[in-house]
Scaffold this motif. Structure first.
Motif, PDB file in Angstrom:
ATOM      1  N   ASP A 176      -3.719  32.823 101.681  1.00 26.24           N
ATOM      2  CA  ASP A 176      -4.452  33.625 102.662  1.00 26.24           C
ATOM      3  C   ASP A 176      -4.789  32.815 103.911  1.00 26.24           C
ATOM      4  OD1 ASP A 176      -4.373  35.892 101.061  1.00 26.24           O
ATOM      5  OD2 ASP A 176      -6.307  35.443 100.118  1.00 26.24           O
ATOM      6  N   HIS A 177      -5.229  31.571 103.707  1.00 28.14           N
ATOM      7  CA  HIS A 177      -5.533  30.705 104.846  1.00 28.14           C
ATOM      8  C   HIS A 177      -4.269  30.442 105.663  1.00 28.14           C
ATOM      9  CE1 HIS A 177      -9.650  30.068 103.771  1.00 28.14           C
ATOM     10  NE2 HIS A 177      -9.363  29.454 102.642  1.00 28.14           N
ATOM     11  N   ALA A 178      -3.163  30.227 104.971  1.00 31.94           N
ATOM     12  CA  ALA A 178      -1.895  29.979 105.668  1.00 31.94           C
ATOM     13  C   ALA A 178      -1.513  31.186 106.521  1.00 31.94           C
ATOM     14  CB  ALA A 178      -0.796  29.669 104.656  1.00 31.94           C
ATOM     15  N   GLN A 179      -1.641  32.365 105.973  1.00 32.08           N
ATOM     16  CA  GLN A 179      -1.305  33.577 106.723  1.00 32.08           C
ATOM     17  C   GLN A 179      -2.240  33.739 107.922  1.00 32.08           C
ATOM     18  OE1 GLN A 179      -1.461  36.449 103.516  1.00 32.08           O
ATOM     19  NE2 GLN A 179       0.772  36.400 103.271  1.00 32.08           N
ATOM     20  N   ASP A 180      -3.518  33.438 107.727  1.00 32.40           N
ATOM     21  CA  ASP A 180      -4.477  33.524 108.839  1.00 32.40           C
ATOM     22  C   ASP A 180      -4.107  32.556 109.962  1.00 32.40           C
ATOM     23  OD1 ASP A 180      -5.905  35.438 107.439  1.00 32.40           O
ATOM     24  OD2 ASP A 180      -7.475  34.038 106.776  1.00 32.40           O
ATOM     25  N   ILE A 181      -3.716  31.347 109.586  1.00 39.68           N
ATOM     26  CA  ILE A 181      -3.356  30.338 110.578  1.00 39.68           C
ATOM     27  C   ILE A 181      -2.102  30.753 111.345  1.00 39.68           C
ATOM     28  CG2 ILE A 181      -2.475  27.964 110.843  1.00 39.68           C
ATOM     29  CD1 ILE A 181      -4.533  27.183 108.630  1.00 39.68           C
ATOM     30  N   VAL A 182      -1.115  31.270 110.625  1.00 39.01           N
ATOM     31  CA  VAL A 182       0.114  31.721 111.295  1.00 39.01           C
ATOM     32  C   VAL A 182      -0.194  32.894 112.220  1.00 39.01           C
ATOM     33  CG1 VAL A 182       2.395  32.755 110.931  1.00 39.01           C
ATOM     34  CG2 VAL A 182       1.655  30.837 109.512  1.00 39.01           C
ATOM     35  N   GLN A 183      -1.013  33.814 111.757  1.00 32.99           N
ATOM     36  CA  GLN A 183      -1.402  34.961 112.591  1.00 32.99           C
ATOM     37  C   GLN A 183      -2.093  34.486 113.870  1.00 32.99           C
ATOM     38  OE1 GLN A 183      -1.026  38.320 111.944  1.00 32.99           O
ATOM     39  NE2 GLN A 183      -2.032  38.910 113.833  1.00 32.99           N
ATOM     40  N   GLU A 184      -3.029  33.566 113.726  1.00 38.52           N
ATOM     41  CA  GLU A 184      -3.740  33.039 114.885  1.00 38.52           C
ATOM     42  C   GLU A 184      -2.789  32.264 115.806  1.00 38.52           C
ATOM     43  OE1 GLU A 184      -6.826  32.283 117.546  1.00 38.52           O
ATOM     44  OE2 GLU A 184      -6.711  33.717 115.893  1.00 38.52           O
ATOM     45  N   SER A 185      -1.825  31.564 115.222  1.00 38.25           N
ATOM     46  CA  SER A 185      -0.835  30.835 116.019  1.00 38.25           C
ATOM     47  C   SER A 185      -0.050  31.803 116.898  1.00 38.25           C
ATOM     48  CB  SER A 185       0.134  30.069 115.116  1.00 38.25           C
ATOM     49  OG  SER A 185      -0.548  29.095 114.361  1.00 38.25           O
TER      50      SER A 185
END
Length: 158
Positions: free
Chosen positions: A20-29
């Protein structure tokens, strides 16, 4: 730009503990990259996405650092049995560790936290912080030496 999504997600997933954190980071990127693209021309979208993701990972590590919840190296901090006196000594050592970590230069503190507490390899830490492996080694050795001196002061031999 979306053709880098899976690749970027795999990269970030390898750096953070939660999907979930990884997906959030990619989304924010992607959000930040698209906002930048609206203001200026981006020559290398892939490099920009990786740079943003790397910075977000480091920011997340900095903001979520909870030294008191991290398992430390056993030889450095944890006594073999927890009798009342030993429990008090352990608590005192943990307090000293937290205080001494805060006193370290920021880069040394980051290297120590990423390698020792978060478990990243020396090469990963070097890449994440944009420094050489030799610099990582120097920061680690100095941090460990400082902490050992503070946690295990030499007894006066008279």
């Amino acid at each position: 730009m979306t053709n880098y999504y899976e690749e970027l997600l795999l990269y970030v997933r390898g750096k953070v503990s939660s999907k979930d954190h990884a997906q959030d980071i990619v989304q924010e990127s992607y959000t930040r990259a698209i906002a930048m693209q609206a203001k200026q021309e981006i020559n290398n979208q892939r490099a920009l996405l990786y740079k943003i993701a790397k910075n977000l990972i480091i920011d997340k590590l900095r903001s979520s650092r909870m030294v008191s919840e991290v398992a430390y190296e056993e030889t450095l901090l944890v006594p073999s049995a927890l009798e009342p006196e030993e429990a008090a000594m352990e608590q005192s050592r943990e307090t000293i560790l937290k205080r001494e970590l805060k006193k370290m230069p920021p880069k040394r503190q980051e290297v120590f936290v990423l390698h020792i507490l978060e478990g990243y390899s020396r090469q990963e830490v070097a890449r994440m912080l944009g420094i050489s492996s030799d610099a990582v080694d120097k920061h680690l050795s100095r941090a460990i030496m400082e902490l050992k001196e503070k946690l295990n002061p030499k007894k006066d031999r008279s």
